[in-house]
Design a protein around this motif. Structure first.
Motif, PDB file in Angstrom:
ATOM      1  N   GLY A   9     -30.225   7.914 -32.890  1.00 20.49           N
ATOM      2  CA  GLY A   9     -31.100   8.223 -34.006  1.00 20.49           C
ATOM      3  C   GLY A   9     -32.220   7.210 -34.129  1.00 20.49           C
ATOM      4  O   GLY A   9     -32.263   6.211 -33.418  1.00 20.49           O
ATOM      5  N   GLY A  10     -33.129   7.481 -35.037  1.00 26.15           N
ATOM      6  CA  GLY A  10     -34.250   6.567 -35.248  1.00 26.15           C
ATOM      7  C   GLY A  10     -35.434   7.309 -35.787  1.00 26.15           C
ATOM      8  O   GLY A  10     -35.304   8.398 -36.345  1.00 26.15           O
ATOM      9  N   LEU A  11     -36.589   6.734 -35.579  1.00 24.19           N
ATOM     10  CA  LEU A  11     -37.835   7.315 -36.073  1.00 24.19           C
ATOM     11  C   LEU A  11     -38.497   8.105 -34.958  1.00 24.19           C
ATOM     12  O   LEU A  11     -38.716   7.577 -33.865  1.00 24.19           O
ATOM     13  N   GLY A  12     -38.791   9.363 -35.256  1.00 23.98           N
ATOM     14  CA  GLY A  12     -39.488  10.189 -34.289  1.00 23.98           C
ATOM     15  C   GLY A  12     -40.771  10.735 -34.888  1.00 23.98           C
ATOM     16  O   GLY A  12     -40.921  10.782 -36.107  1.00 23.98           O
ATOM     17  N   GLN A  13     -41.680  11.104 -34.027  1.00 26.77           N
ATOM     18  CA  GLN A  13     -42.941  11.677 -34.467  1.00 26.77           C
ATOM     19  C   GLN A  13     -42.847  13.202 -34.456  1.00 26.77           C
ATOM     20  O   GLN A  13     -42.153  13.781 -33.604  1.00 26.77           O
ATOM     21  N   ALA A  14     -43.530  13.829 -35.388  1.00 23.77           N
ATOM     22  CA  ALA A  14     -43.592  15.289 -35.374  1.00 23.77           C
ATOM     23  C   ALA A  14     -44.134  15.750 -34.029  1.00 23.77           C
ATOM     24  O   ALA A  14     -45.152  15.221 -33.545  1.00 23.77           O
ATOM     25  N   GLY A  15     -43.426  16.707 -33.435  1.00 21.49           N
ATOM     26  CA  GLY A  15     -43.800  17.177 -32.114  1.00 21.49           C
ATOM     27  C   GLY A  15     -43.147  16.411 -30.981  1.00 21.49           C
ATOM     28  O   GLY A  15     -43.240  16.815 -29.819  1.00 21.49           O
ATOM     29  N   GLY A  16     -42.505  15.322 -31.306  1.00 20.08           N
ATOM     30  CA  GLY A  16     -41.866  14.487 -30.304  1.00 20.08           C
ATOM     31  C   GLY A  16     -40.424  14.870 -30.056  1.00 20.08           C
ATOM     32  O   GLY A  16     -39.975  15.944 -30.480  1.00 20.08           O
ATOM     33  N   SER A  17     -39.707  13.980 -29.374  1.00 16.01           N
ATOM     34  CA  SER A  17     -38.327  14.253 -28.973  1.00 16.01           C
ATOM     35  C   SER A  17     -37.418  13.073 -29.245  1.00 16.01           C
ATOM     36  O   SER A  17     -37.865  11.922 -29.221  1.00 16.01           O
ATOM     37  N   TYR A  74     -18.443  15.616 -19.546  1.00 16.91           N
ATOM     38  CA  TYR A  74     -17.019  15.311 -19.566  1.00 16.91           C
ATOM     39  C   TYR A  74     -16.733  13.951 -18.937  1.00 16.91           C
ATOM     40  O   TYR A  74     -15.841  13.238 -19.379  1.00 16.91           O
ATOM     41  N   GLY A  75     -17.475  13.600 -17.932  1.00 17.03           N
ATOM     42  CA  GLY A  75     -17.247  12.321 -17.265  1.00 17.03           C
ATOM     43  C   GLY A  75     -17.468  11.126 -18.169  1.00 17.03           C
ATOM     44  O   GLY A  75     -16.812  10.092 -18.023  1.00 17.03           O
ATOM     45  N   ARG A  76     -18.381  11.272 -19.108  1.00 16.39           N
ATOM     46  CA  ARG A  76     -18.692  10.187 -20.049  1.00 16.39           C
ATOM     47  C   ARG A  76     -18.108  10.452 -21.430  1.00 16.39           C
ATOM     48  O   ARG A  76     -18.396   9.705 -22.363  1.00 16.39           O
ATOM     49  N   ASN A  77     -17.322  11.506 -21.566  1.00 19.24           N
ATOM     50  CA  ASN A  77     -16.702  11.824 -22.856  1.00 19.24           C
ATOM     51  C   ASN A  77     -17.747  11.948 -23.958  1.00 19.24           C
ATOM     52  O   ASN A  77     -17.543  11.490 -25.088  1.00 19.24           O
ATOM     53  N   THR A  78     -18.862  12.590 -23.624  1.00 17.89           N
ATOM     54  CA  THR A  78     -20.035  12.568 -24.505  1.00 17.89           C
ATOM     55  C   THR A  78     -20.560  13.967 -24.764  1.00 17.89           C
ATOM     56  O   THR A  78     -20.567  14.817 -23.873  1.00 17.89           O
ATOM     57  N   VAL A  79     -21.020  14.167 -25.979  1.00 16.31           N
ATOM     58  CA  VAL A  79     -21.776  15.359 -26.336  1.00 16.31           C
ATOM     59  C   VAL A  79     -23.171  14.903 -26.762  1.00 16.31           C
ATOM     60  O   VAL A  79     -23.298  13.925 -27.493  1.00 16.31           O
ATOM     61  N   ARG A  80     -24.174  15.593 -26.282  1.00 15.17           N
ATOM     62  CA  ARG A  80     -25.555  15.212 -26.597  1.00 15.17           C
ATOM     63  C   ARG A  80     -26.266  16.319 -27.350  1.00 15.17           C
ATOM     64  O   ARG A  80     -25.934  17.498 -27.223  1.00 15.17           O
ATOM     65  N   LEU A  81     -27.240  15.920 -28.115  1.00 15.45           N
ATOM     66  CA  LEU A  81     -28.131  16.855 -28.788  1.00 15.45           C
ATOM     67  C   LEU A  81     -29.548  16.444 -28.447  1.00 15.45           C
ATOM     68  O   LEU A  81     -30.049  15.420 -28.932  1.00 15.45           O
ATOM     69  N   GLN A  82     -30.187  17.210 -27.591  1.00 16.74           N
ATOM     70  CA  GLN A  82     -31.579  16.962 -27.241  1.00 16.74           C
ATOM     71  C   GLN A  82     -32.442  17.695 -28.250  1.00 16.74           C
ATOM     72  O   GLN A  82     -32.320  18.907 -28.423  1.00 16.74           O
ATOM     73  N   GLN A 117     -19.535   8.766 -38.107  1.00 18.28           N
ATOM     74  CA  GLN A 117     -20.123   8.136 -39.287  1.00 18.28           C
ATOM     75  C   GLN A 117     -21.563   8.573 -39.512  1.00 18.28           C
ATOM     76  O   GLN A 117     -22.097   8.375 -40.613  1.00 18.28           O
ATOM     77  N   GLY A 118     -22.173   9.150 -38.512  1.00 22.90           N
ATOM     78  CA  GLY A 118     -23.534   9.650 -38.673  1.00 22.90           C
ATOM     79  C   GLY A 118     -24.587   8.707 -38.130  1.00 22.90           C
ATOM     80  O   GLY A 118     -24.385   7.492 -38.058  1.00 22.90           O
ATOM     81  N   THR A 119     -25.698   9.270 -37.736  1.00 20.05           N
ATOM     82  CA  THR A 119     -26.854   8.496 -37.282  1.00 20.05           C
ATOM     83  C   THR A 119     -28.106   9.075 -37.937  1.00 20.05           C
ATOM     84  O   THR A 119     -28.270  10.292 -38.007  1.00 20.05           O
ATOM     85  N   GLN A 120     -28.961   8.189 -38.417  1.00 21.76           N
ATOM     86  CA  GLN A 120     -30.136   8.615 -39.171  1.00 21.76           C
ATOM     87  C   GLN A 120     -31.259   9.043 -38.224  1.00 21.76           C
ATOM     88  O   GLN A 120     -31.591   8.327 -37.266  1.00 21.76           O
ATOM     89  N   VAL A 121     -31.832  10.189 -38.509  1.00 23.73           N
ATOM     90  CA  VAL A 121     -33.031  10.659 -37.813  1.00 23.73           C
ATOM     91  C   VAL A 121     -34.126  10.845 -38.858  1.00 23.73           C
ATOM     92  O   VAL A 121     -33.922  11.537 -39.854  1.00 23.73           O
ATOM     93  N   THR A 122     -35.252  10.213 -38.625  1.00 23.86           N
ATOM     94  CA  THR A 122     -36.389  10.345 -39.531  1.00 23.86           C
ATOM     95  C   THR A 122     -37.585  10.809 -38.719  1.00 23.86           C
ATOM     96  O   THR A 122     -37.946  10.172 -37.725  1.00 23.86           O
ATOM     97  N   VAL A 123     -38.170  11.914 -39.129  1.00 23.38           N
ATOM     98  CA  VAL A 123     -39.326  12.455 -38.421  1.00 23.38           C
ATOM     99  C   VAL A 123     -40.553  12.246 -39.285  1.00 23.38           C
ATOM    100  O   VAL A 123     -40.642  12.739 -40.411  1.00 23.38           O
ATOM    101  N   ASP A 124     -41.492  11.509 -38.742  1.00 26.29           N
ATOM    102  CA  ASP A 124     -42.715  11.161 -39.444  1.00 26.29           C
ATOM    103  C   ASP A 124     -43.804  12.170 -39.104  1.00 26.29           C
ATOM    104  O   ASP A 124     -44.080  12.421 -37.932  1.00 26.29           O
ATOM    105  N   SER A 125     -44.396  12.721 -40.139  1.00 23.05           N
ATOM    106  CA  SER A 125     -45.473  13.674 -39.890  1.00 23.05           C
ATOM    107  C   SER A 125     -46.794  12.970 -39.600  1.00 23.05           C
ATOM    108  O   SER A 125     -47.752  13.599 -39.206  1.00 23.05           O
TER     109      SER A 125
END
Length: 125
Positions: A9-17, A74-82, A117-125
């Motif tokens: 998580g973190g700060l992202g720009q509108a239109g970004g990834s 599965y190899g990294r025991n990870t789920v991602r959200l792009q 516990q959650g991770t914060q995502v903030t999208v700045d316009s």
């Protein structure tokens, strides 16, 4: 007991990834249905995306359809959200969830057994 830890998580720009990751503490994660939920300020937590235990079935809430992709490693025991084409409305705390065995519906909080516990995502316009 399964522990889930989100990151990315973190700060992202509108239109970004941004890409979120969720690592499970147990390798038996392969048997779990997984999902991402989010909670915007002042709002209830809502479903974002799910993935079946074999990765063959995914689902998304309409507002992220075509912009977000859920996947599992599965190899990294990870789920991602792009997350692509970010919008200010994507701002919130993102939670990873796991259900022992296969999903029945995938969109409802009550179906899941473990939460991160959650991770914060903030999208700045």
């Amino acid at each position: 007991q399964v522990e889930l830890e989100e990151s990315g998580g973190g700060l992202g720009q509108a239109g970004g990834s941004l890409t979120l990751s969720c690592v499970a503490s147990r390798r038996t994660m392969i048997t779990y249905g997984m999902a991402w939920f989010r909670q915007a300020p002042g709002k209830e937590r809502e479903f974002v995306a799910f993935i079946s235990k074999d990765g063959g079935n995914t689902g998304y809430t309409q507002s992220v359809q075509g912009r977000f992709t859920i996947s599992r490693d599965y190899g990294r025991n990870t789920v991602r959200l792009q997350m692509h084409k970010l919008e200010p409305g994507d701002t919130g705390v993102y939670y990873c969830a796991a259900k022992i065995y296969e999903l029945l519906d995938g969109r409802f909080e009550r179906e899941y057994d473990y939460w991160g516990q959650g991770t914060q995502v903030t999208v700045d316009s």
